[in-house]
Design an enzyme around this catalytic site. Structure first.
Site, PDB file in Angstrom:
ATOM      1  N   HIS A  74       0.854  -1.202   0.000  1.00 44.91           N
ATOM      2  CA  HIS A  74       0.000   0.000   0.000  1.00 44.91           C
ATOM      3  C   HIS A  74       0.885   1.246   0.000  1.00 44.91           C
ATOM      4  O   HIS A  74       1.270   1.755   1.055  1.00 44.91           O
ATOM      5  CB  HIS A  74      -0.922  -0.033   1.228  1.00 44.91           C
ATOM      6  CG  HIS A  74      -1.962   1.047   1.243  1.00 44.91           C
ATOM      7  ND1 HIS A  74      -3.247   0.839   1.677  1.00 44.91           N
ATOM      8  CD2 HIS A  74      -1.927   2.357   0.877  1.00 44.91           C
ATOM      9  CE1 HIS A  74      -3.949   1.960   1.585  1.00 44.91           C
ATOM     10  NE2 HIS A  74      -3.156   2.902   1.112  1.00 44.91           N
ATOM     11  N   ASN A 121       2.206   9.402  -5.656  1.00 42.14           N
ATOM     12  CA  ASN A 121       2.421  10.830  -5.348  1.00 42.14           C
ATOM     13  C   ASN A 121       2.573  11.114  -3.856  1.00 42.14           C
ATOM     14  O   ASN A 121       3.018  12.199  -3.479  1.00 42.14           O
ATOM     15  CB  ASN A 121       1.306  11.689  -5.953  1.00 42.14           C
ATOM     16  CG  ASN A 121       1.587  12.012  -7.416  1.00 42.14           C
ATOM     17  OD1 ASN A 121       2.318  12.937  -7.724  1.00 42.14           O
ATOM     18  ND2 ASN A 121       1.053  11.199  -8.313  1.00 42.14           N
ATOM     19  N   THR A 179      -1.439   4.243  -8.164  1.00 40.55           N
ATOM     20  CA  THR A 179      -1.514   5.629  -8.593  1.00 40.55           C
ATOM     21  C   THR A 179      -2.784   5.866  -9.394  1.00 40.55           C
ATOM     22  O   THR A 179      -3.304   4.943 -10.011  1.00 40.55           O
ATOM     23  CB  THR A 179      -0.255   6.038  -9.396  1.00 40.55           C
ATOM     24  OG1 THR A 179      -0.235   7.469  -9.536  1.00 40.55           O
ATOM     25  CG2 THR A 179      -0.176   5.386 -10.769  1.00 40.55           C
ATOM     26  N   THR A 180      -3.265   7.115  -9.351  1.00 37.63           N
ATOM     27  CA  THR A 180      -4.498   7.489 -10.047  1.00 37.63           C
ATOM     28  C   THR A 180      -4.156   7.967 -11.454  1.00 37.63           C
ATOM     29  O   THR A 180      -3.522   9.031 -11.588  1.00 37.63           O
ATOM     30  CB  THR A 180      -5.195   8.649  -9.293  1.00 37.63           C
ATOM     31  OG1 THR A 180      -5.061   8.442  -7.885  1.00 37.63           O
ATOM     32  CG2 THR A 180      -6.649   8.758  -9.681  1.00 37.63           C
ATOM     33  N   PRO A 181      -4.527   7.214 -12.493  1.00 39.30           N
ATOM     34  CA  PRO A 181      -4.269   7.709 -13.855  1.00 39.30           C
ATOM     35  C   PRO A 181      -5.023   9.016 -14.066  1.00 39.30           C
ATOM     36  O   PRO A 181      -6.188   9.134 -13.668  1.00 39.30           O
ATOM     37  CB  PRO A 181      -4.825   6.595 -14.756  1.00 39.30           C
ATOM     38  CG  PRO A 181      -4.923   5.386 -13.875  1.00 39.30           C
ATOM     39  CD  PRO A 181      -5.197   5.906 -12.499  1.00 39.30           C
ATOM     40  N   LYS A 182      -4.325   9.992 -14.653  1.00 40.89           N
ATOM     41  CA  LYS A 182      -4.894  11.350 -14.719  1.00 40.89           C
ATOM     42  C   LYS A 182      -5.024  11.856 -16.150  1.00 40.89           C
ATOM     43  O   LYS A 182      -4.075  11.753 -16.918  1.00 40.89           O
ATOM     44  CB  LYS A 182      -4.009  12.309 -13.920  1.00 40.89           C
ATOM     45  CG  LYS A 182      -4.014  11.995 -12.421  1.00 40.89           C
ATOM     46  CD  LYS A 182      -2.840  12.627 -11.702  1.00 40.89           C
ATOM     47  CE  LYS A 182      -2.792  12.213 -10.244  1.00 40.89           C
ATOM     48  NZ  LYS A 182      -2.272  10.845 -10.004  1.00 40.89           N
ATOM     49  N   ASP A 229     -10.077   7.594  -7.978  1.00 40.57           N
ATOM     50  CA  ASP A 229     -10.186   8.687  -6.998  1.00 40.57           C
ATOM     51  C   ASP A 229     -11.672   8.906  -6.697  1.00 40.57           C
ATOM     52  O   ASP A 229     -12.491   8.946  -7.620  1.00 40.57           O
ATOM     53  CB  ASP A 229      -9.558   9.960  -7.606  1.00 40.57           C
ATOM     54  CG  ASP A 229      -9.484  11.120  -6.618  1.00 40.57           C
ATOM     55  OD1 ASP A 229     -10.485  11.370  -5.897  1.00 40.57           O
ATOM     56  OD2 ASP A 229      -8.435  11.780  -6.571  1.00 40.57           O
ATOM     57  N   GLY A 238      -8.783   8.216  -2.166  1.00 38.08           N
ATOM     58  CA  GLY A 238      -9.196   9.610  -2.262  1.00 38.08           C
ATOM     59  C   GLY A 238      -9.828  10.064  -0.952  1.00 38.08           C
ATOM     60  O   GLY A 238     -10.009   9.265  -0.026  1.00 38.08           O
ATOM     61  N   GLU A 289     -11.609   4.980   6.866  1.00 44.07           N
ATOM     62  CA  GLU A 289     -10.733   6.069   7.331  1.00 44.07           C
ATOM     63  C   GLU A 289     -11.560   7.071   8.133  1.00 44.07           C
ATOM     64  O   GLU A 289     -11.041   7.783   8.984  1.00 44.07           O
ATOM     65  CB  GLU A 289     -10.054   6.766   6.147  1.00 44.07           C
ATOM     66  CG  GLU A 289      -8.769   6.087   5.726  1.00 44.07           C
ATOM     67  CD  GLU A 289      -8.032   6.879   4.667  1.00 44.07           C
ATOM     68  OE1 GLU A 289      -7.016   7.504   5.007  1.00 44.07           O
ATOM     69  OE2 GLU A 289      -8.470   6.855   3.505  1.00 44.07           O
TER      70      GLU A 289
HETATM   71  C1  LIG Z   1      -3.815   9.383   3.864  1.00 46.87           C
HETATM   72  N1  LIG Z   1      -4.756   8.426   3.426  1.00 46.87           N
HETATM   73  C2  LIG Z   1      -5.272   8.352   2.159  1.00 46.87           C
HETATM   74  N2  LIG Z   1      -6.595   8.059   2.045  1.00 46.87           N
HETATM   75  C3  LIG Z   1      -7.201   8.024   0.845  1.00 46.87           C
HETATM   76  N3  LIG Z   1      -6.567   8.255  -0.311  1.00 46.87           N
HETATM   77  C4  LIG Z   1      -5.246   8.530  -0.253  1.00 46.87           C
HETATM   78  C5  LIG Z   1      -4.548   8.577   0.971  1.00 46.87           C
HETATM   79  N4  LIG Z   1      -3.271   8.839   0.701  1.00 46.87           N
HETATM   80  C6  LIG Z   1      -3.184   8.974  -0.659  1.00 46.87           C
HETATM   81  N5  LIG Z   1      -4.382   8.817  -1.230  1.00 46.87           N
HETATM   82  C7  LIG Z   1      -4.752   8.914  -2.667  1.00 46.87           C
HETATM   83  O1  LIG Z   1      -3.576   8.861  -3.452  1.00 46.87           O
HETATM   84  C8  LIG Z   1      -3.442  10.071  -4.237  1.00 46.87           C
HETATM   85  C9  LIG Z   1      -1.991  10.433  -4.383  1.00 46.87           C
HETATM   86  O2  LIG Z   1      -1.307   9.490  -5.169  1.00 46.87           O
HETATM   87  P1  LIG Z   1      -1.514   9.338  -6.759  1.00 46.87           P
HETATM   88  O3  LIG Z   1      -1.775  10.705  -7.332  1.00 46.87           O
HETATM   89  O4  LIG Z   1      -2.687   8.419  -6.952  1.00 46.87           O
HETATM   90  O5  LIG Z   1      -0.225   8.767  -7.233  1.00 46.87           O
HETATM   91  C10 LIG Z   1      -4.261  11.091  -3.483  1.00 46.87           C
HETATM   92  O6  LIG Z   1      -4.677  12.152  -4.338  1.00 46.87           O
HETATM   93  C11 LIG Z   1      -5.430  10.271  -2.959  1.00 46.87           C
HETATM   94  O7  LIG Z   1      -6.406  10.092  -3.952  1.00 46.87           O
HETATM   95 ZN   LIG Z   2      -3.822   4.850   1.062  1.00 50.63          ZN
END
Ligand SMILES: CNc1ncnc2c1ncn2[C@@H]1O[C@H](COP(=O)(O)O)[C@@H](O)[C@H]1O
Ligand SMILES: [Zn+2]
Length: 383
Positions: A28, A32, A112-115, A179, A209, A239
């Site tokens: 996990h 980003n 990761t979230t494809p953007k 997301d 997200g 969460e």
């Molecule tokens: C702290 N707990 C968390 N809870 C929920 N979502 C989280 C997160 N930590 C990260 N992300 C998710 O991962 C994205 C960043 O990585 P990527 O742009 O996808 O690589 C965040 O924008 C969020 O959607």
């Molecule tokens: Zn997470």
């Protein structure tokens, strides 16, 4: 420093070293959220010089230690401004793998979230191509990305066993995140993209997200689509205390769950009876308030119940942690011995989304490391 203080400091150092030496499986980690601060600052400086952002303001935000849940999502929006062009995505993907490999992570699932970003000429597919380019650009370590047949004449495990004389090796797999801000149609696009890229290291789907944003019903068609296609799914669950959604997530019964912080007694019982493996993110949960403290973290309950679980970082950059540190925290907070920590790390192999060939190879890695790690104290003792 007196002798007693020196002894304690040496013991801390020795345990930290051991946790780094332990082979580890990371299930996990958000791309980003795992970017080095030094890289974020460098990127912020570049955008500051171009007048796109005010560097000093952004610097303060990056260096601040406030990491409440709402603060995290504000930060992600900022990180995305800094990182979302193809070359930067490639760069951070490369660095994140190097950082995990440097602390002996032998199997890494990056999510990761494809953007889509029209201004940058970016589609979800081109974003993912940029990520994969970064994984292929890693030089410090040998990355196995495409599946168990990638190397035919030399298995990764045999290379992982070679110790310090050669480059480190790491298996890397990708999970595509949906997301919670996305529409049903965008979420379906991500699942279809995952299907299209299954032969390129993509191995599953994640739902993540801001947990106070969006509705379960929006993502369900996409998650169900993934399930129908046989793509493994992991979901951020609990969460925040959203009773309706926690119930729906448990009913969906994904292959793995992240966090499981705010479950009530009934949900807790259900989770345990379903035996869904849990990705435990100690530092993240304590920082964002999902757990009241390390000592009171639900890890202890799940561990004592022998529930399947795996220690993870979530966002090692954002929370200034590492997977070795998460093992260290478990040792110092819950009193696990080295052999119990070793077992915990090894057990995570069962929950990877990769195939049995990879699992077998990882088991060999642990088998090979076992003696050295469990005889660590004897080997380190002065003769
Ligand atoms: C702290 N707990 C968390 N809870 C929920 N979502 C989280 C997160 N930590 C990260 N992300 C998710 O991962 C994205 C960043 O990585 P990527 O742009 O996808 O690589 C965040 O924008 C969020 O959607
Ligand atoms: Zn997470």
């Amino acid at each position: 420093m007196d002798t007693e203080t020196e002894g304690k400091a040496a013991a801390v150092e020795e345990m930290r070293e051991w946790c780094v030496a332990l082979p580890k499986v990371e299930l996990h980690a958000h791309l980003n959220g795992s970017v080095r601060n030094s890289t974020l600052l460098e990127l912020a400086k570049q955008l500051g010089d171009k007048g796109i952002i005010v560097f000093e303001d952004v610097k303060d935000v990056i260096m601040k230690s406030d990491r409440s849940l709402p603060e995290c999502f504000k930060l992600f929006d900022l990180f995305h401004i800094l990182t979302t062009d193809h070359d930067t995505v490639t760069r951070i993907a490369k660095e994140v793998v190097e950082d995990f490999a440097a602390e002996n992570v032998v199997y890494l699932e990056i999510r990761t979230t494809p953007k889509n970003n029209e201004a940058k000429g970016m589609t979800k597919r081109s974003y993912m191509d940029a990520v994969i380019k970064g994984l292929k650009a890693v030089e410090d370590v040998d990355v196995e990305l495409f599946g168990s047949n990638f190397r035919t004449n030399e298995t990764l495990s045999s290379k992982l066993l070679d110790g310090d004389t050669k480059k480190k090796k790491i298996y890397v797999r990708l999970l595509l995140s949906i997301d919670r801000r996305e529409t049903t149609s965008a979420a379906l696009d991500t699942v279809n993209l995952a299907m299209e890229m299954m032969d390129q290291g993509v191995i599953g789907i994640d739902l993540s997200g801001n947990p106070v944003v969006g509705e379960w019903e929006t993502y369900l068609p996409a998650l169900q689509h993934a399930k129908n296609l046989g793509i493994p799914v992991t979901i951020h669950c609990g969460e925040v205390a959203n009773r309706k959604e926690i119930q729906a997530v448990l009913d969906f019964c994904p292959q793995r769950l992240g966090h499981v912080c705010c479950l009530n007694d009934v949900e807790w019982k259900k989770l345990k009876s379903l035996m869904i493996p849990v990705e435990i993110c100690l530092t993240s949960n304590v920082m964002t308030g999902g757990a009241p403290s390390l000592e009171l973290h639900h890890f202890a309950d799940l561990y004592n119940a022998k529930h399947p679980l795996s220690l993870c970082t979530d966002d090692s950059g954002l929370f200034s942690t590492s997977l070795s540190n998460e093992y260290y925290l478990v040792a110092t907070t819950f009193g696990l011995s080295k052999s119990e920590l070793f077992q915990l790390a090894q057990d995570a192999v069962q929950f990877v989304f990769a195939d049995d060939v990879v699992k077998k190879s990882l088991k060999e890695v642990f088998k090979h490391a076992e003696k050295r790690l469990l005889m660590w104290d004897e080997l380190a003792a002065p003769s």
